[in-house]
Design a protein around this motif. Structure first.
Motif, short mmCIF file in Angstrom:
data_model
loop_
_atom_site.label_atom_id
_atom_site.label_comp_id
_atom_site.label_asym_id
_atom_site.label_seq_id
_atom_site.Cartn_x
_atom_site.Cartn_y
_atom_site.Cartn_z
N PRO A 12 0.81 -1.23 0.00
CA PRO A 12 0.00 0.00 0.00
C PRO A 12 0.84 1.28 0.00
O PRO A 12 0.30 2.36 0.16
CB PRO A 12 -0.76 -0.12 1.33
CG PRO A 12 0.25 -0.76 2.24
CD PRO A 12 1.04 -1.73 1.38
N PHE A 13 2.15 1.13 -0.20
CA PHE A 13 3.04 2.29 -0.08
C PHE A 13 2.96 3.19 -1.31
O PHE A 13 2.99 4.42 -1.21
CB PHE A 13 4.47 1.82 0.15
CG PHE A 13 4.59 0.75 1.20
CD1 PHE A 13 4.35 1.05 2.53
CD2 PHE A 13 4.90 -0.56 0.86
CE1 PHE A 13 4.44 0.06 3.51
CE2 PHE A 13 5.00 -1.55 1.83
CZ PHE A 13 4.76 -1.24 3.16
N SER A 14 2.88 2.57 -2.48
CA SER A 14 2.74 3.31 -3.73
C SER A 14 2.01 2.41 -4.71
O SER A 14 2.34 1.22 -4.82
CB SER A 14 4.12 3.70 -4.29
OG SER A 14 4.93 2.54 -4.46
N ARG A 15 1.03 2.93 -5.41
CA ARG A 15 0.26 2.08 -6.31
C ARG A 15 -0.50 2.91 -7.32
O ARG A 15 -1.12 3.90 -6.98
CB ARG A 15 -0.74 1.22 -5.53
CG ARG A 15 -1.61 0.32 -6.40
CD ARG A 15 -2.62 -0.44 -5.57
NE ARG A 15 -3.46 -1.28 -6.38
CZ ARG A 15 -4.63 -0.88 -6.89
NH1 ARG A 15 -5.07 0.35 -6.68
NH2 ARG A 15 -5.36 -1.72 -7.61
N SER A 16 -0.44 2.47 -8.59
CA SER A 16 -1.32 3.04 -9.61
C SER A 16 -2.10 1.95 -10.33
O SER A 16 -3.04 2.24 -11.06
CB SER A 16 -0.50 3.84 -10.63
OG SER A 16 0.29 2.98 -11.42
N ARG A 87 9.26 14.84 -6.55
CA ARG A 87 8.01 15.49 -6.97
C ARG A 87 6.80 14.66 -6.56
O ARG A 87 6.90 13.44 -6.43
CB ARG A 87 7.99 15.66 -8.50
CG ARG A 87 8.87 16.77 -9.01
CD ARG A 87 8.93 16.72 -10.53
NE ARG A 87 9.81 15.66 -11.00
CZ ARG A 87 9.87 15.23 -12.25
NH1 ARG A 87 9.05 15.75 -13.16
NH2 ARG A 87 10.70 14.28 -12.60
N PRO A 88 5.65 15.29 -6.39
CA PRO A 88 4.44 14.52 -6.09
C PRO A 88 4.09 13.57 -7.23
O PRO A 88 4.40 13.83 -8.39
CB PRO A 88 3.37 15.60 -5.92
CG PRO A 88 4.12 16.85 -5.63
CD PRO A 88 5.42 16.74 -6.37
N GLY A 89 3.44 12.49 -6.89
CA GLY A 89 3.00 11.54 -7.91
C GLY A 89 4.05 10.49 -8.22
O GLY A 89 5.22 10.63 -7.87
N LEU A 90 3.62 9.44 -8.90
CA LEU A 90 4.52 8.34 -9.23
C LEU A 90 5.20 8.53 -10.57
O LEU A 90 6.42 8.39 -10.67
CB LEU A 90 3.75 7.01 -9.23
CG LEU A 90 3.64 6.26 -7.90
CD1 LEU A 90 2.85 7.08 -6.88
CD2 LEU A 90 2.97 4.91 -8.11
N TYR A 91 4.44 8.86 -11.60
CA TYR A 91 4.97 8.84 -12.96
C TYR A 91 4.86 10.21 -13.61
O TYR A 91 3.90 10.96 -13.38
CB TYR A 91 4.23 7.78 -13.78
CG TYR A 91 4.33 6.40 -13.18
CD1 TYR A 91 5.56 5.80 -12.96
CD2 TYR A 91 3.18 5.69 -12.80
CE1 TYR A 91 5.66 4.53 -12.39
CE2 TYR A 91 3.27 4.43 -12.24
CZ TYR A 91 4.52 3.86 -12.04
OH TYR A 91 4.61 2.61 -11.47
#
Length: 443
Positions: A12-16, A87-91
């Motif tokens: 649950p740490f990072s997910r898209s 930066r904010p966000g994953l991609y």
């Protein structure tokens, strides 16, 4: 067995999407099966959780690095912090450069933490460069394609300096692809063994139709016995209608009816059965086919769609908001996704291609019968005696399959028997995790 998984996200740490789910579930099951497992992923600014800093230093050509650690479910999660991920966000649009920096940093981080795996397992294009560098060290490597369409390409003359690879790899017999650096190809070329996430998709990607320009290399890998398909599992603790806190828990079709009534009331739907969709809004997922089929579908179905993605598809679905039998909620909404799986009667997945797919597994576990196109993992997971399959990627074929489902829905005893079979299917990670451990042992 010491295993290190490397990927761009982990729930649950990072997910898209589904990759994050896999890197949460598979390592945890492998740990229960006796492996010593770590997962390496970027330390995003938006990371959920507070890792403990375990190392700080400089990595040549990657810059200052901070490594954080969390332990959960017997797995050691390591998060690599770089300026590129602040930066904010994953991609973002410059992801090839960002994940080249990540690819340069991972092995020095493992060295600093004195971790030498028996097998390093990279996932998707973001880990392709890590696999390449690990192979050049002589490490045993596995590489999994979760979606061949996304390859991590950038103009070669600009990107080559980002990779740290030897000059001989800068050619077609290496990582060059039509004048570009291709990080997916780097993983395929250098890995000792390549897997993808369903047996049918492993066959499909060796054809020009599904091979995304890499089918020649994939045919070669298959002939060498270096390409196989291992079906993804499902986190059955997270997706369990008997204990799900987002719904009215149930064990059978009778309990499911309460959730169907609740979903009907939530969106003001009439008495017609409910066709659910939880999906990225993308052509790959066949959402344009769903849009074209909607005028026919709403004659016999209520349609509830949850998803985000393509702005044009989002706008088109928003335009259906006035229709009393259509409910569209844009974006990601985890609690609502659970309510749709539990409350819908049927579930549509008209994918043009589907490497594995988790939604159809979730739907069947929740007693919701899938209507799917015959491709990839949908073939491998949806039995004819449970769901409804169609061959052509056309709105007419989707409409016909939904009409078949509507006909069977009227035969309540037959429908309930299909629901019961679907809810009894085993999609746990136990068997796939063992298959991966057997693969590692062969490597």
């Amino acid at each position: 067995m010491r295993v290190v998984h490397v990927g761009s996200e982990v729930f649950p740490f990072s997910r898209s999407g589904g990759l994050g789910d896999v890197l949460a579930a598979l390592p945890a099951v492998q740990a229960r099966q006796g492996a010593d497992v770590a997962v390496v992923s970027p330390w995003y600014a938006s990371l959920v959780g507070a890792p403990q800093v375990v190392w700080e230093g400089d990595v040549p050509d990657a810059g200052p690095v901070t490594v954080g650690e969390l332990r959960e479910g017997g797995v050691r999660f390591l998060f690599v912090g770089l300026r590129a991920f602040e930066r904010p966000g994953l991609y973002h649009d410059d992801d090839v450069e960002r994940f080249c920096a990540f690819g340069r940093a991972v092995l020095p981080v493992l060295d600093a933490l004195e971790i030498t795996p028996d097998v390093l397992h990279g996932h998707d294009w973001q880990a392709g460069l890590v696999v390449a560098h690990a192979n050049l060290r002589g490490w045993r490597t596995a590489y999994t394609i979760h979606n061949l369409q996304y390859q991590g390409r950038w103009t070669l003359h600009e990107a080559w300096g980002w990779t740290g690879l030897p000059d001989w790899a800068m050619q077609a017999e290496g990582v060059e692809f039509h004048g570009d650096l291709n990080l997916m190809k780097a993983g395929l070329w250098f890995a000792r063994h390549v897997t993808t996430v369903s047996p049918t998709y492993a066959l499909e990607i060796t054809t020009p139709r599904y091979g995304e320009g890499l089918d020649g290399l994939l045919v070669s890998l298959a002939r060498q016995g270096r390409l196989s398909g291992i079906l993804n599992g499902l986190d059955q603790a997270r997706w369990d209608p008997r204990t799900d806190p987002e719904i009215q828990p149930y064990k059978n079709a009778l309990g499911k009816a309460v959730n169907t009534a609740a979903l009907r009331g939530e969106f003001g739907l009439d008495a017609a059965p409910i066709l659910g969709v939880v999906s990225r809004l993308a052509d790959q997922k066949g959402m344009d086919l769903l849009l074209m089929a909607l005028p026919d579908l709403v004659r016999e179905w209520n349609v509830v769609v949850l998803g985000g993605g393509d702005p044009l598809l989002t706008a088109a679905l928003t335009g259906w908001g006035h229709h009393p039998r259509v409910a569209f909620v844009p974006g990601l909404n985890e609690p609502l996704a659970h309510r749709v799986y539990a409350g819908a009667d049927a579930f549509a997945m008209p994918s043009r291609f589907e490497p594995c797919g988790l939604s159809q597994m979730i739907a069947m576990r929740y007693g919701t019968l899938p209507v799917v196109r015959e491709t990839g993992g949908l073939v491998d997971t949806v039995p004819h005696e449970v769901g409804f399959r169609f061959a052509d990627a056309t709105p007419e074929a989707l409409t016909a399959a939904c009409a078949e489902a509507r006909t069977v829905y009227k035969k309540r005893a037959v429908w309930k028997s299909r629901v019961k079979r679907g809810m009894e299917l085993d999609f746990s990670w136990e068997s796939p995790a063992r298959h991966y451990l057997e693969l590692y042992a062969r490597l």
